[in-house]
Design a protein around this motif. Sequence first.
Motif, PDB file in Angstrom:
ATOM      1  N   ALA A  99       0.829  -1.203   0.000  1.00  0.00           N
ATOM      2  CA  ALA A  99       0.000   0.000   0.000  1.00  0.00           C
ATOM      3  C   ALA A  99       0.861   1.249   0.000  1.00  0.00           C
ATOM      4  O   ALA A  99       1.919   1.301   0.627  1.00  0.00           O
ATOM      5  CB  ALA A  99      -0.925   0.006   1.222  1.00  0.00           C
ATOM      6  N   THR A 100       0.395   2.288  -0.684  1.00  0.00           N
ATOM      7  CA  THR A 100       1.107   3.564  -0.734  1.00  0.00           C
ATOM      8  C   THR A 100       0.680   4.433   0.451  1.00  0.00           C
ATOM      9  O   THR A 100      -0.273   4.111   1.169  1.00  0.00           O
ATOM     10  CB  THR A 100       0.813   4.299  -2.047  1.00  0.00           C
ATOM     11  OG1 THR A 100      -0.595   4.609  -2.094  1.00  0.00           O
ATOM     12  CG2 THR A 100       1.179   3.434  -3.245  1.00  0.00           C
ATOM     13  N   HIS A 101       1.392   5.552   0.643  1.00  0.00           N
ATOM     14  CA  HIS A 101       1.029   6.470   1.727  1.00  0.00           C
ATOM     15  C   HIS A 101      -0.375   7.026   1.514  1.00  0.00           C
ATOM     16  O   HIS A 101      -1.124   7.221   2.481  1.00  0.00           O
ATOM     17  CB  HIS A 101       2.055   7.610   1.800  1.00  0.00           C
ATOM     18  CG  HIS A 101       3.411   7.174   2.263  1.00  0.00           C
ATOM     19  ND1 HIS A 101       3.642   6.736   3.552  1.00  0.00           N
ATOM     20  CD2 HIS A 101       4.607   7.100   1.615  1.00  0.00           C
ATOM     21  CE1 HIS A 101       4.915   6.412   3.696  1.00  0.00           C
ATOM     22  NE2 HIS A 101       5.530   6.637   2.517  1.00  0.00           N
ATOM     23  N   TRP A 102      -0.727   7.321   0.294  1.00  0.00           N
ATOM     24  CA  TRP A 102      -2.058   7.852  -0.004  1.00  0.00           C
ATOM     25  C   TRP A 102      -3.137   6.824   0.313  1.00  0.00           C
ATOM     26  O   TRP A 102      -4.192   7.162   0.871  1.00  0.00           O
ATOM     27  CB  TRP A 102      -2.120   8.269  -1.466  1.00  0.00           C
ATOM     28  CG  TRP A 102      -3.434   8.840  -1.877  1.00  0.00           C
ATOM     29  CD1 TRP A 102      -4.369   8.262  -2.678  1.00  0.00           C
ATOM     30  CD2 TRP A 102      -3.980  10.111  -1.498  1.00  0.00           C
ATOM     31  NE1 TRP A 102      -5.455   9.087  -2.827  1.00  0.00           N
ATOM     32  CE2 TRP A 102      -5.248  10.228  -2.114  1.00  0.00           C
ATOM     33  CE3 TRP A 102      -3.519  11.162  -0.699  1.00  0.00           C
ATOM     34  CZ2 TRP A 102      -6.051  11.350  -1.955  1.00  0.00           C
ATOM     35  CZ3 TRP A 102      -4.330  12.279  -0.541  1.00  0.00           C
ATOM     36  CH2 TRP A 102      -5.571  12.365  -1.166  1.00  0.00           C
ATOM     37  N   GLN A 103      -2.890   5.555  -0.006  1.00  0.00           N
ATOM     38  CA  GLN A 103      -3.851   4.494   0.302  1.00  0.00           C
ATOM     39  C   GLN A 103      -3.972   4.288   1.809  1.00  0.00           C
ATOM     40  O   GLN A 103      -5.072   4.049   2.324  1.00  0.00           O
ATOM     41  CB  GLN A 103      -3.428   3.195  -0.385  1.00  0.00           C
ATOM     42  CG  GLN A 103      -3.595   3.231  -1.902  1.00  0.00           C
ATOM     43  CD  GLN A 103      -3.026   1.994  -2.572  1.00  0.00           C
ATOM     44  OE1 GLN A 103      -2.054   1.403  -2.092  1.00  0.00           O
ATOM     45  NE2 GLN A 103      -3.615   1.599  -3.701  1.00  0.00           N
ATOM     46  N   ASN A 104      -2.838   4.377   2.512  1.00  0.00           N
ATOM     47  CA  ASN A 104      -2.895   4.280   3.973  1.00  0.00           C
ATOM     48  C   ASN A 104      -3.746   5.396   4.574  1.00  0.00           C
ATOM     49  O   ASN A 104      -4.523   5.173   5.505  1.00  0.00           O
ATOM     50  CB  ASN A 104      -1.483   4.355   4.559  1.00  0.00           C
ATOM     51  CG  ASN A 104      -0.699   3.073   4.350  1.00  0.00           C
ATOM     52  OD1 ASN A 104      -1.283   2.007   4.150  1.00  0.00           O
ATOM     53  ND2 ASN A 104       0.618   3.164   4.395  1.00  0.00           N
ATOM     54  N   LEU A 105      -3.589   6.593   4.015  1.00  0.00           N
ATOM     55  CA  LEU A 105      -4.350   7.738   4.520  1.00  0.00           C
ATOM     56  C   LEU A 105      -5.847   7.544   4.315  1.00  0.00           C
ATOM     57  O   LEU A 105      -6.651   7.775   5.220  1.00  0.00           O
ATOM     58  CB  LEU A 105      -3.867   9.010   3.829  1.00  0.00           C
ATOM     59  CG  LEU A 105      -4.607  10.300   4.181  1.00  0.00           C
ATOM     60  CD1 LEU A 105      -4.408  10.646   5.652  1.00  0.00           C
ATOM     61  CD2 LEU A 105      -4.147  11.446   3.294  1.00  0.00           C
ATOM     62  N   LEU A 106      -6.230   7.101   3.100  1.00  0.00           N
ATOM     63  CA  LEU A 106      -7.637   6.972   2.761  1.00  0.00           C
ATOM     64  C   LEU A 106      -8.301   5.776   3.441  1.00  0.00           C
ATOM     65  O   LEU A 106      -9.462   5.871   3.887  1.00  0.00           O
ATOM     66  CB  LEU A 106      -7.812   6.863   1.244  1.00  0.00           C
ATOM     67  CG  LEU A 106      -7.501   8.119   0.421  1.00  0.00           C
ATOM     68  CD1 LEU A 106      -7.713   7.838  -1.059  1.00  0.00           C
ATOM     69  CD2 LEU A 106      -8.371   9.288   0.861  1.00  0.00           C
ATOM     70  N   HIS A 107      -7.614   4.665   3.509  1.00  0.00           N
ATOM     71  CA  HIS A 107      -8.247   3.409   3.931  1.00  0.00           C
ATOM     72  C   HIS A 107      -7.914   3.001   5.366  1.00  0.00           C
ATOM     73  O   HIS A 107      -8.556   2.089   5.906  1.00  0.00           O
ATOM     74  CB  HIS A 107      -7.847   2.282   2.980  1.00  0.00           C
ATOM     75  CG  HIS A 107      -8.230   2.545   1.546  1.00  0.00           C
ATOM     76  ND1 HIS A 107      -9.539   2.606   1.141  1.00  0.00           N
ATOM     77  CD2 HIS A 107      -7.473   2.794   0.444  1.00  0.00           C
ATOM     78  CE1 HIS A 107      -9.588   2.853  -0.165  1.00  0.00           C
ATOM     79  NE2 HIS A 107      -8.345   2.980  -0.600  1.00  0.00           N
ATOM     80  N   ILE A 108      -6.938   3.656   5.983  1.00  0.00           N
ATOM     81  CA  ILE A 108      -6.575   3.297   7.357  1.00  0.00           C
ATOM     82  C   ILE A 108      -6.725   4.488   8.292  1.00  0.00           C
ATOM     83  O   ILE A 108      -7.489   4.451   9.250  1.00  0.00           O
ATOM     84  CB  ILE A 108      -5.128   2.738   7.423  1.00  0.00           C
ATOM     85  CG1 ILE A 108      -5.026   1.443   6.636  1.00  0.00           C
ATOM     86  CG2 ILE A 108      -4.721   2.509   8.879  1.00  0.00           C
ATOM     87  CD1 ILE A 108      -3.623   0.858   6.601  1.00  0.00           C
ATOM     88  N   THR A 109      -5.979   5.560   8.000  1.00  0.00           N
ATOM     89  CA  THR A 109      -5.941   6.705   8.917  1.00  0.00           C
ATOM     90  C   THR A 109      -7.303   7.367   9.070  1.00  0.00           C
ATOM     91  O   THR A 109      -7.802   7.534  10.188  1.00  0.00           O
ATOM     92  CB  THR A 109      -4.913   7.734   8.438  1.00  0.00           C
ATOM     93  OG1 THR A 109      -3.636   7.098   8.275  1.00  0.00           O
ATOM     94  CG2 THR A 109      -4.792   8.864   9.447  1.00  0.00           C
ATOM     95  N   LEU A 110      -7.900   7.762   7.952  1.00  0.00           N
ATOM     96  CA  LEU A 110      -9.168   8.484   8.027  1.00  0.00           C
ATOM     97  C   LEU A 110     -10.274   7.672   8.691  1.00  0.00           C
ATOM     98  O   LEU A 110     -11.000   8.199   9.549  1.00  0.00           O
ATOM     99  CB  LEU A 110      -9.586   8.945   6.633  1.00  0.00           C
ATOM    100  CG  LEU A 110      -8.732  10.071   6.026  1.00  0.00           C
ATOM    101  CD1 LEU A 110      -9.200  10.399   4.619  1.00  0.00           C
ATOM    102  CD2 LEU A 110      -8.792  11.315   6.907  1.00  0.00           C
TER     103      LEU A 110
END
Length: 312
Positions: A215-226
């Motif tokens: 997973a990329t940083h952007w995917q982590n942000l959208l699918h995990i962090t948020l």
Amino acid sequence: MSSMTRPSTDAGVTARAASKATKASKSRVDPLYYFFLFPSLIIFTLAVTLPAVLGFIYSFTNSVGFGEFQFIGIRNFIAIFRDEGVLGAYGFTLGFSLVTVIIVNALAFLLALGLTSRVRFRAALRTVFVIPMVISGIVIAFVFQYLFSNSLPLAGQGLGIEVLSTSILANPDLAWLAIVVVTAWQSIPSAMLIYIAGLLTVPTEVYEASSIDGATHWQNLLHITLPLIAGYAVINTILGFKNYLNAYDIIVGLTDGGPGVSTRSVAMAIFRGFEGGDYAYQMANAVIFFLISIVIALIQLRVTRGKGGIAA
């Protein structure tokens, strides 16, 4: 035979008695709780509940705040819905609150992401960003008033920007932007701290597992962090909207509700009405404002129910 069954019978009686004693001990309240409860309850009733009830009663009268008065029914409420000045204050307050909530949450979240990453001087930067939160709103307003009225026009003239060459506080179409900027500047630190607390609760193992999956940083942000900090976003949204609906000191310090009444909030309209002798009329306005605030809070809770562990 009877001697053999007696011990079990005695044990059952003993168990029931112990159960009743346990329930009685649980239901018994320590008198010390009442010692702390009653003084707080009395103060809250005298300082909050009683004035609110009296204000509700006065909203159905023609009282000017003192002396004799008469009950006039719902005339004050009818007049408010026909008052363009009051309706304009509601429009400004709701629009200002919505824009400010969006800006504050977006910038606070970005700052929280930066201050929880592996950047140097994180502790020092967090301290710097928290400073606006501890300064009085009226002091901040007067400082920014000078900047908007003097420094910014000089910069606009030097750069040849016509819009900024004069004070935006004197422009009915732009004055609200100054209020949004100053309010956001003061509000971002508290929202940022809440987001930082939320980001620190996200397990690092989750990110490690996602990185193994590519997973990329952007995917982590959208699918995990948020998704994992959605509850903190709800808290910031509700608290922020509640505070901005009651905006007063920053608006007074920046524009005093002007130019004209273009930046007059509902809180300002109510307080100015008290000063002008419209006590009962503004009490009716306060009742309507209270009901609107309750409805907005219920809608927010309804929309966000169950997100981030928040449930009704």
